[in-house]
Write a protein that holds these residues in place. Structure first.
Motif, mmCIF file in Angstrom:
data_model
loop_
_atom_site.group_PDB
_atom_site.id
_atom_site.type_symbol
_atom_site.label_atom_id
_atom_site.label_comp_id
_atom_site.label_asym_id
_atom_site.label_seq_id
_atom_site.Cartn_x
_atom_site.Cartn_y
_atom_site.Cartn_z
ATOM 1 N N UNK A 34 -4.528 10.769 -7.267
ATOM 2 C CA UNK A 34 -4.381 9.323 -7.145
ATOM 3 C C UNK A 34 -5.282 8.735 -6.057
ATOM 4 N N UNK A 35 -5.389 9.424 -4.916
ATOM 5 C CA UNK A 35 -6.162 8.876 -3.800
ATOM 6 C C UNK A 35 -7.628 8.670 -4.167
ATOM 7 N N UNK A 80 0.822 -1.196 0.000
ATOM 8 C CA UNK A 80 0.000 0.000 0.000
ATOM 9 C C UNK A 80 0.861 1.252 0.000
ATOM 10 N N UNK A 81 1.904 1.233 0.813
ATOM 11 C CA UNK A 81 2.852 2.348 0.899
ATOM 12 C C UNK A 81 3.587 2.548 -0.423
ATOM 13 N N UNK A 82 4.150 1.458 -0.962
ATOM 14 C CA UNK A 82 4.896 1.547 -2.220
ATOM 15 C C UNK A 82 4.016 2.078 -3.345
ATOM 16 N N UNK A 118 4.852 5.583 -5.172
ATOM 17 C CA UNK A 118 5.262 5.516 -6.573
ATOM 18 C C UNK A 118 4.244 6.196 -7.478
ATOM 19 N N UNK A 119 2.952 6.076 -7.136
ATOM 20 C CA UNK A 119 1.918 6.769 -7.920
ATOM 21 C C UNK A 119 2.045 8.284 -7.760
ATOM 22 N N UNK A 120 2.260 8.722 -6.533
ATOM 23 C CA UNK A 120 2.341 10.156 -6.256
ATOM 24 C C UNK A 120 3.493 10.804 -7.015
ATOM 25 N N UNK A 173 0.889 9.950 -13.887
ATOM 26 C CA UNK A 173 0.324 11.198 -14.404
ATOM 27 C C UNK A 173 -0.754 11.780 -13.490
ATOM 28 N N UNK A 174 -1.492 10.899 -12.800
ATOM 29 C CA UNK A 174 -2.627 11.399 -12.013
ATOM 30 C C UNK A 174 -2.188 12.132 -10.748
#
Length: 461
Positions: free
Chosen positions: A255-256, A238-240, A244-246, A250-251
């Protein structure tokens, strides 16, 4: 030690003496005070090794031939706990279900590692409140607190090993039990701190904060069903995924809110990093269940998620369960007819859900006689809603309660019996209506679903 337990202990010792020529055997026996089930079931991973019925004195016994040394768990429904077993062990337990974990004591050959892990488990449980408060601390102070708690346990293990001389695998399991328990809190910290401090972003961490990850393994079968290791992995991915998304997707800040993207990303990370097959299957299952049950996304997004899930984990051992869950969710979307499930009314007659909800607005809610606090709370809630929402019929569906107890509880709780029904098939009910969590309610109008994922406390004022 009471007379019955002493008698059992002597039997175990005698059995061990008779089998000295076969040191690959192990014996696991004990007494259950105030039993809540007729059986004790022993598992290796998620596979049943054996089951033992309680005798007239509430005692059970397993003789295990040619066992594999390692972590097992035993279940006396609804509770379960880990047990480490190795060749030659003759392990005896005694527990009282009133205080299942607190009363559990091991004796006999193999007791040392099990009593140590049990004491560590109970100590960690008592630390949870303090750790919740630690999440408010700055990163350096939080890390120092967690490292200190971990060091105390590791030092105790080291001292005990000097005296006992644990096997290499026993040491590995006991150490992992400690290390991954505290690493789990470190994985959670950025998000817990952000929430408690009401900051817009997680706190900035120094380069050494995640140093423990350098020794992280994704390929140790012996740890796959160790609860702290698995819980760590859930939090770790969940952390990774979030980080990595943040920073890489692109979002970014949105992201959340993009649950589909986040969970697809999580699946891909698990697929790329985890080597051990059962661990990967279990983590994939966790992501799928979490997404499908809690997000309540659109049918289109659910379909896209399942396509990715199948592509990355086509031979997942939990695939049938996930497919059934997905099918069940699709069948209770808005505007669809409520499924043809039969329930029993107070007079013992079979009645289908569509018939119950025909020509009226209906709210189906769920309760069980096994949870008296939930029953009390929900009965009060239903009485309140019946007064302020007279256009709705509030219909209770009972699960996991035998018929006589159900009728007594209905009368004692002040429910209107004409609006109370009972299911004999909990598995079919949960599979078809996706009964999760127990506060869930299903809102219908003239047999058609309006909202199958309502909340009896949140869907109405």
């Amino acid at each position: 030690m009471n007379r019955r337990l002493l008698y059992l202990f002597l039997i175990v010792l005698a059995s061990c003496n008779e089998s000295q020529e076969n040191l690959s055997n192990a014996f696991f026996s004990g007494e259950i005070v105030n039993p809540t089930s007729d059986y004790v079931v022993l598992y290796k991973g998620d596979a049943i090794i054996d089951s033992s019925a309680l005798d007239k004195n509430n005692m059970f016994s397993f003789k295990l031939d040619s066992i594999e040394d390692g972590l097992y768990h035993f279940k006396h429904a609804p509770e379960y706990q880990n047990v480490y077993l190795k060749k030659g062990d003759s392990l005896l337990i005694r527990l009282n279900t009133v205080d299942f974990d607190e009363s559990l004591v091991y004796s006999g050959k193999g007791e040392e590692i099990n009593n140590f892990m049990m004491e560590v488990y109970l100590t960690k449980e008592s630390e949870k409140k303090s750790i919740t408060n630690y999440y408010r601390l700055e990163p350096k102070d939080f890390s120092r607190k967690i490292d200190s708690l971990q060091k105390i346990k590791l030092d105790l293990l080291k001292e005990l090993d000097v005296e006992i001389h644990f096997t290499e695998k026993e040491l590995e399991i006991a150490k992992a039990d400690i290390v991954y328990s505290y690493a789990k809190f470190k994985e959670r910290y950025p998000f817990k701190h952000k929430k408690l401090s009401k900051d817009k972003k997680p706190p900035k961490l120094n380069k050494d904060y995640y140093a423990y990850r350098n020794k992280l393994t994704y390929d140790n079968k012996d740890l796959t069903y160790l609860r702290p290791y698995y819980e760590f992995m859930v939090n770790h991915f969940g952390n990774l995924s979030y980080m990595s998304c943040t920073h890489g997707c692109d979002i970014k800040d949105n992201m959340a809110k993009n649950h589909l993207h986040f969970n697809k990303h999580k699946l891909k990370l698990i697929d790329s990093l985890v080597i051990e097959k059962e661990l990967k299957d279990n983590l994939f299952r966790n992501v799928a269940v979490d997404y499908l049950l809690k997000v309540h996304d659109t049918q289109e997004n659910n379909k896209i998620f399942m396509e990715v899930f199948h592509a990355l984990s086509g031979d997942n051992r939990h695939m049938a369960e996930i497919d059934d869950l997905y099918a069940g969710i699709n069948n209770i979307q808005p505007q669809k007819k409520i499924p043809e499930i039969e329930l029993t009314n107070f007079e013992g007659e079979k009645v289908s859900l569509p018939n119950i909800s025909k020509n009226r607005k209906t709210v189906f809610y769920f309760w069980s006689g096994t949870n008296r606090k939930h029953l009390k709370d929900i009965s009060n809630r239903v009485k309140h809603l019946s007064r302020i929402e007279p256009n709705f019929s509030f219909v209770g569906i009972n699960v996991k309660t035998d018929q006589d107890d159900w009728k007594s509880l209905v009368n004692a709780s002040g429910f209107d019996p004409s609006y109370q029904f009972r299911s004999d098939d909990f598995e079919q009910l949960t599979k078809t209506l996706i009964v999760y969590p127990m506060n869930k309610c299903i809102i219908t109008e003239d047999e058609q679903i309006v909202d199958a994922f309502g909340d009896i406390y949140k869907s109405f004022p």
